[in-house]
Design an enzyme around this catalytic site. Structure first.
Site, PDB file in Angstrom:
ATOM      1  N   CYS A  39       0.817  -1.223   0.000  1.00 22.36           N
ATOM      2  CA  CYS A  39       0.000   0.000   0.000  1.00 22.36           C
ATOM      3  C   CYS A  39       0.846   1.266   0.000  1.00 22.36           C
ATOM      4  O   CYS A  39       0.296   2.367  -0.050  1.00 22.36           O
ATOM      5  CB  CYS A  39      -0.970   0.001   1.160  1.00 22.36           C
ATOM      6  N   TYR A  83      -1.320   4.522   7.360  1.00 22.44           N
ATOM      7  CA  TYR A  83      -0.468   3.317   7.436  1.00 22.44           C
ATOM      8  C   TYR A  83       0.642   3.393   6.385  1.00 22.44           C
ATOM      9  O   TYR A  83       1.815   3.117   6.662  1.00 22.44           O
ATOM     10  CB  TYR A  83      -1.377   2.121   7.211  1.00 22.44           C
ATOM     11  N   HIS A 108      -8.348  -8.515   7.162  1.00 15.88           N
ATOM     12  CA  HIS A 108      -8.217  -8.397   5.711  1.00 15.88           C
ATOM     13  C   HIS A 108      -9.267  -9.263   5.022  1.00 15.88           C
ATOM     14  O   HIS A 108      -9.897 -10.115   5.645  1.00 15.88           O
ATOM     15  CB  HIS A 108      -6.811  -8.829   5.272  1.00 15.88           C
TER      16      HIS A 108
HETATM   17  N1  LIG Z   1      -1.177  -9.139   6.948  1.00 18.67           N
HETATM   18  C1  LIG Z   1      -0.926  -8.618   5.755  1.00 18.67           C
HETATM   19  O1  LIG Z   1      -1.691  -8.806   4.787  1.00 18.67           O
HETATM   20  C2  LIG Z   1       0.320  -7.800   5.532  1.00 18.67           C
HETATM   21  C3  LIG Z   1       1.208  -7.514   6.567  1.00 18.67           C
HETATM   22  N2  LIG Z   1       2.330  -6.758   6.298  1.00 18.67           N
HETATM   23  C4  LIG Z   1       3.261  -6.393   7.374  1.00 18.67           C
HETATM   24  O2  LIG Z   1       3.778  -7.556   8.001  1.00 18.67           O
HETATM   25  C5  LIG Z   1       4.033  -7.280   9.385  1.00 18.67           C
HETATM   26  C6  LIG Z   1       3.329  -8.301  10.254  1.00 18.67           C
HETATM   27  O3  LIG Z   1       1.927  -8.283   9.988  1.00 18.67           O
HETATM   28  P1  LIG Z   1       0.952  -9.430  10.530  1.00 18.67           P
HETATM   29  O4  LIG Z   1       1.758 -10.554  11.049  1.00 18.67           O
HETATM   30  O5  LIG Z   1      -0.058  -9.655   9.489  1.00 18.67           O
HETATM   31  O6  LIG Z   1       0.235  -8.695  11.749  1.00 18.67           O
HETATM   32  P2  LIG Z   1      -0.361  -9.309  13.091  1.00 18.67           P
HETATM   33  O7  LIG Z   1      -1.415  -8.345  13.536  1.00 18.67           O
HETATM   34  O8  LIG Z   1      -0.710 -10.728  12.913  1.00 18.67           O
HETATM   35  O9  LIG Z   1       0.860  -9.233  14.113  1.00 18.67           O
HETATM   36  C7  LIG Z   1       1.376  -8.001  14.512  1.00 18.67           C
HETATM   37  C8  LIG Z   1       2.275  -8.204  15.704  1.00 18.67           C
HETATM   38  O10 LIG Z   1       2.725  -6.915  16.106  1.00 18.67           O
HETATM   39  C9  LIG Z   1       2.800  -6.887  17.505  1.00 18.67           C
HETATM   40  N3  LIG Z   1       2.537  -5.532  17.985  1.00 18.67           N
HETATM   41  C10 LIG Z   1       1.571  -4.676  17.599  1.00 18.67           C
HETATM   42  N4  LIG Z   1       1.633  -3.546  18.326  1.00 18.67           N
HETATM   43  C11 LIG Z   1       2.676  -3.708  19.197  1.00 18.67           C
HETATM   44  C12 LIG Z   1       3.238  -2.916  20.215  1.00 18.67           C
HETATM   45  N5  LIG Z   1       2.746  -1.683  20.494  1.00 18.67           N
HETATM   46  N6  LIG Z   1       4.278  -3.392  20.911  1.00 18.67           N
HETATM   47  C13 LIG Z   1       4.783  -4.627  20.649  1.00 18.67           C
HETATM   48  N7  LIG Z   1       4.302  -5.432  19.681  1.00 18.67           N
HETATM   49  C14 LIG Z   1       3.254  -4.978  18.983  1.00 18.67           C
HETATM   50  C15 LIG Z   1       1.733  -7.829  18.018  1.00 18.67           C
HETATM   51  O11 LIG Z   1       2.214  -8.383  19.223  1.00 18.67           O
HETATM   52  P3  LIG Z   1       1.295  -9.179  20.312  1.00 18.67           P
HETATM   53  O12 LIG Z   1       0.744 -10.363  19.597  1.00 18.67           O
HETATM   54  O13 LIG Z   1       2.242  -9.560  21.373  1.00 18.67           O
HETATM   55  O14 LIG Z   1       0.237  -8.209  20.741  1.00 18.67           O
HETATM   56  C16 LIG Z   1       1.605  -8.849  16.892  1.00 18.67           C
HETATM   57  O15 LIG Z   1       2.289 -10.022  17.204  1.00 18.67           O
HETATM   58  C17 LIG Z   1       3.578  -5.839   9.612  1.00 18.67           C
HETATM   59  O16 LIG Z   1       4.670  -4.976   9.513  1.00 18.67           O
HETATM   60  C18 LIG Z   1       2.624  -5.589   8.482  1.00 18.67           C
HETATM   61  O17 LIG Z   1       2.545  -4.223   8.172  1.00 18.67           O
HETATM   62  C19 LIG Z   1       2.613  -6.319   5.032  1.00 18.67           C
HETATM   63  C20 LIG Z   1       1.780  -6.597   4.000  1.00 18.67           C
HETATM   64  C21 LIG Z   1       0.561  -7.328   4.154  1.00 18.67           C
HETATM   65  C1  LIG Z   2      -2.549  -5.572   3.054  1.00 21.26           C
HETATM   66  C2  LIG Z   2      -3.251  -4.268   2.850  1.00 21.26           C
HETATM   67  O1  LIG Z   2      -4.582  -4.325   3.358  1.00 21.26           O
HETATM   68  C3  LIG Z   2      -5.353  -3.132   3.300  1.00 21.26           C
HETATM   69  O2  LIG Z   2      -5.728  -2.829   1.998  1.00 21.26           O
HETATM   70  P1  LIG Z   2      -6.640  -3.700   1.060  1.00 21.26           P
HETATM   71  O3  LIG Z   2      -5.798  -4.423   0.095  1.00 21.26           O
HETATM   72  O4  LIG Z   2      -7.681  -2.845   0.491  1.00 21.26           O
HETATM   73  O5  LIG Z   2      -7.183  -4.774   2.075  1.00 21.26           O
HETATM   74  P2  LIG Z   2      -8.434  -5.647   2.444  1.00 21.26           P
HETATM   75  O6  LIG Z   2      -7.950  -7.027   2.499  1.00 21.26           O
HETATM   76  O7  LIG Z   2      -9.097  -5.144   3.679  1.00 21.26           O
HETATM   77  O8  LIG Z   2      -9.519  -5.449   1.270  1.00 21.26           O
HETATM   78  C4  LIG Z   2      -9.278  -5.872  -0.045  1.00 21.26           C
HETATM   79  C5  LIG Z   2     -10.514  -5.704  -0.901  1.00 21.26           C
HETATM   80  O9  LIG Z   2     -11.475  -6.679  -0.466  1.00 21.26           O
HETATM   81  C6  LIG Z   2     -12.752  -6.074  -0.315  1.00 21.26           C
HETATM   82  N1  LIG Z   2     -13.544  -6.835   0.658  1.00 21.26           N
HETATM   83  C7  LIG Z   2     -14.672  -7.525   0.342  1.00 21.26           C
HETATM   84  N2  LIG Z   2     -15.211  -8.069   1.438  1.00 21.26           N
HETATM   85  C8  LIG Z   2     -14.368  -7.752   2.468  1.00 21.26           C
HETATM   86  C9  LIG Z   2     -14.397  -8.054   3.840  1.00 21.26           C
HETATM   87  O10 LIG Z   2     -15.307  -8.721   4.371  1.00 21.26           O
HETATM   88  N3  LIG Z   2     -13.345  -7.582   4.593  1.00 21.26           N
HETATM   89  C10 LIG Z   2     -12.334  -6.855   4.043  1.00 21.26           C
HETATM   90  N4  LIG Z   2     -11.326  -6.430   4.838  1.00 21.26           N
HETATM   91  N5  LIG Z   2     -12.303  -6.523   2.728  1.00 21.26           N
HETATM   92  C11 LIG Z   2     -13.308  -6.969   1.959  1.00 21.26           C
HETATM   93  C12 LIG Z   2     -12.399  -4.656   0.115  1.00 21.26           C
HETATM   94  O11 LIG Z   2     -13.498  -3.789  -0.086  1.00 21.26           O
HETATM   95  C13 LIG Z   2     -11.210  -4.360  -0.793  1.00 21.26           C
HETATM   96  O12 LIG Z   2     -11.672  -3.989  -2.069  1.00 21.26           O
HETATM   97  C14 LIG Z   2      -4.615  -1.906   3.699  1.00 21.26           C
HETATM   98  O13 LIG Z   2      -5.518  -1.089   4.382  1.00 21.26           O
HETATM   99  C15 LIG Z   2      -3.310  -2.177   4.279  1.00 21.26           C
HETATM  100  O14 LIG Z   2      -3.466  -2.710   5.553  1.00 21.26           O
HETATM  101  C16 LIG Z   2      -2.528  -3.141   3.485  1.00 21.26           C
HETATM  102  O15 LIG Z   2      -1.336  -3.019   3.353  1.00 21.26           O
END
Ligand SMILES: NC(=O)C1=CN([C@@H]2O[C@H](COP(=O)(O)OP(=O)(O)OC[C@H]3O[C@@H](n4cnc5c(N)ncnc54)[C@H](OP(=O)(O)O)[C@@H]3O)[C@@H](O)[C@H]2O)C=CC1
Ligand SMILES: C[C@H]1O[C@H](OP(=O)(O)OP(=O)(O)OC[C@H]2O[C@@H](n3cnc4c(=O)[nH]c(N)nc43)[C@H](O)[C@@H]2O)[C@@H](O)[C@@H](O)C1=O
Length: 313
Positions: free
Chosen positions: A110, A137, A180
């Site tokens: 993003c 973000y 997501h």
């Molecule tokens: N999920 C996705 O689709 C995508 C994720 N990313 C990036 O990958 C990385 C990991 O994401 P993801 O694993 O999905 O996220 P999760 O929400 O699953 O995990 C995030 C982790 O961050 C920790 N955390 C959050 N806030 C704090 C804080 N204030 N202090 C200490 N630890 C904290 C949490 O710890 P605890 O469990 O101990 O609370 C948790 O384990 C991020 O940088 C994200 O931006 C990038 C692209 C897509």
């Molecule tokens: C990884 C990425 O994730 C976020 O961006 P995004 O790609 O838009 O993520 P999303 O997974 O939430 O949605 C993808 C698409 O899907 C559609 N959609 C349908 N139905 C549901 C639904 O039920 N939930 C969600 N969340 N989306 C839905 C939704 O309307 C959109 O068109 C960033 O904010 C940022 O965090 C980032 O980096």
């Protein structure tokens, strides 16, 4: 990285952090430093300074962040900016102060402009306006990339930035509003099947396109790049393939085994129309994904069911 190195995985309980932890354990690493957010709030400058002083990690994977789907990003705009800037500022700066040998910062697709040409090349960073729903973000993530580069330029730190595409996998967040799309739809179709509901509603028009990478593939790429990438700038991590949200919904519907209708709620935001990563830089470095979407969703659904304590029918 030698197998006895002290490795700090920030966010080790999250989807990505836990996948990196699993990958490194499988590779024979044993010396992990982990803290959950209740014991170490990475937003707190003093706590983070004391932690680095005490633990002195050799390598850092920065996978802790405030993370969520389109709705969470849009509602909690202040937290997505403040928390992420604080976390990454504290971890990156203390990694410099305590001579961390290498740090990997995880950004996101993003960071690219909303209307950037497709597929998204690394050079498109900062070439146009961002998507509104996740601008806070994205701004934090862009600051993280620039911080890694600035510390490399000024202090010679080996800090690298990787930009994963949309991820899914084990330990995902299934919150009905804040998650997501992929985990949200697994849960919604599953609950509709259990309740014999006649229809499932998908947010938006169904026409946006997204690329999805299984988190264990991402962890594999992170490990690979930690050994083979020492450059400024960023590197995309993805599959190079995308689907419409409608086609994703149809695939999840089939895997879950739901037989009702699908409706679209166009009052909910679509977000960016398309976010397809150009993965040629990653491929040239020698890494490619292994887990295809259908297999990955099947694995994720199985994980969802195991957490719900429900047997697969
Ligand atoms: N999920 C996705 O689709 C995508 C994720 N990313 C990036 O990958 C990385 C990991 O994401 P993801 O694993 O999905 O996220 P999760 O929400 O699953 O995990 C995030 C982790 O961050 C920790 N955390 C959050 N806030 C704090 C804080 N204030 N202090 C200490 N630890 C904290 C949490 O710890 P605890 O469990 O101990 O609370 C948790 O384990 C991020 O940088 C994200 O931006 C990038 C692209 C897509
Ligand atoms: C990884 C990425 O994730 C976020 O961006 P995004 O790609 O838009 O993520 P999303 O997974 O939430 O949605 C993808 C698409 O899907 C559609 N959609 C349908 N139905 C549901 C639904 O039920 N939930 C969600 N969340 N989306 C839905 C939704 O309307 C959109 O068109 C960033 O904010 C940022 O965090 C980032 O980096």
């Amino acid at each position: 990285m030698d197998r006895s190195a002290r490795i700090y995985i920030a966010g080790h309980r999250g989807m990505v952090g836990s996948a990196i932890h699993r990958k490194l354990e499988n590779e024979g690493f044993t010396n992990f430093i982990t803290r959950n957010s209740a014991n170490l709030d990475l937003r707190d400058q003093r706590q983070v300074a004391e932690f680095f002083e005490l633990e002195k990690p050799d390598y850092v994977f920065l996978a802790a962040a405030k993370v969520g789907g389109i709705m969470a990003n849009n509602i909690y705009r202040a937290e997505f900016l403040y928390d992420n800037l604080q976390i990454q500022n504290n971890v990156i700066h203390n990694s410099y102060l305590h001579n961390v040998k290498k740090l990997m910062f995880l950004g996101s697709s993003c960071i690219y402009p909303k209307m950037a040409p497709q597929p998204l090349k690394e050079e498109y960073l900062l070439t146009g306006p961002l998507e509104h729903t996740n601008e806070p973000y994205a701004i934090a993530k862009i600051a993280g990339i620039k911080m890694c580069d600035a510390y490399r330029d000024q202090y010679g730190c080996n800090f690298i930035s990787v930009m994963p595409t949309n991820l899914y996998g084990y330990n995902d967040n299934y919150h009905p509003q804040n998650s997501h799309v992929l985990p949200a739809l697994i849960r919604r179709f599953h609950e509709a099947k259990e309740q014999n509901a006649s229809a499932v509603t998908i947010w938006g028009t169904g026409s946006p396109k997204r690329e999805f990478l299984f988190a264990d593939d991402l962890a594999d790429a992170c490990y690979y790049l930690m050994q083979n990438y020492d450059e400024p700038g960023l590197v995309n991590i993805g599959t190079g393939q995308d689907v419409t949200i409608k086609d994703l919904a149809l695939l999840i519907k089939r895997i879950v085994g739901y037989e009702g209708e699908i409706n679209f709620d166009a009052s909910k935001p679509d977000g960016t129309p398309r976010k397809l990563m150009d993965v040629s830089k990653l491929h040239h470095k020698g890494w490619q994904h292994k887990i295809e979407l259908e297999e990955g969703i099947t694995l994720a659904y199985r994980d969802f069911l195991s957490k719900e304590n429900i047997a697969i029918s």
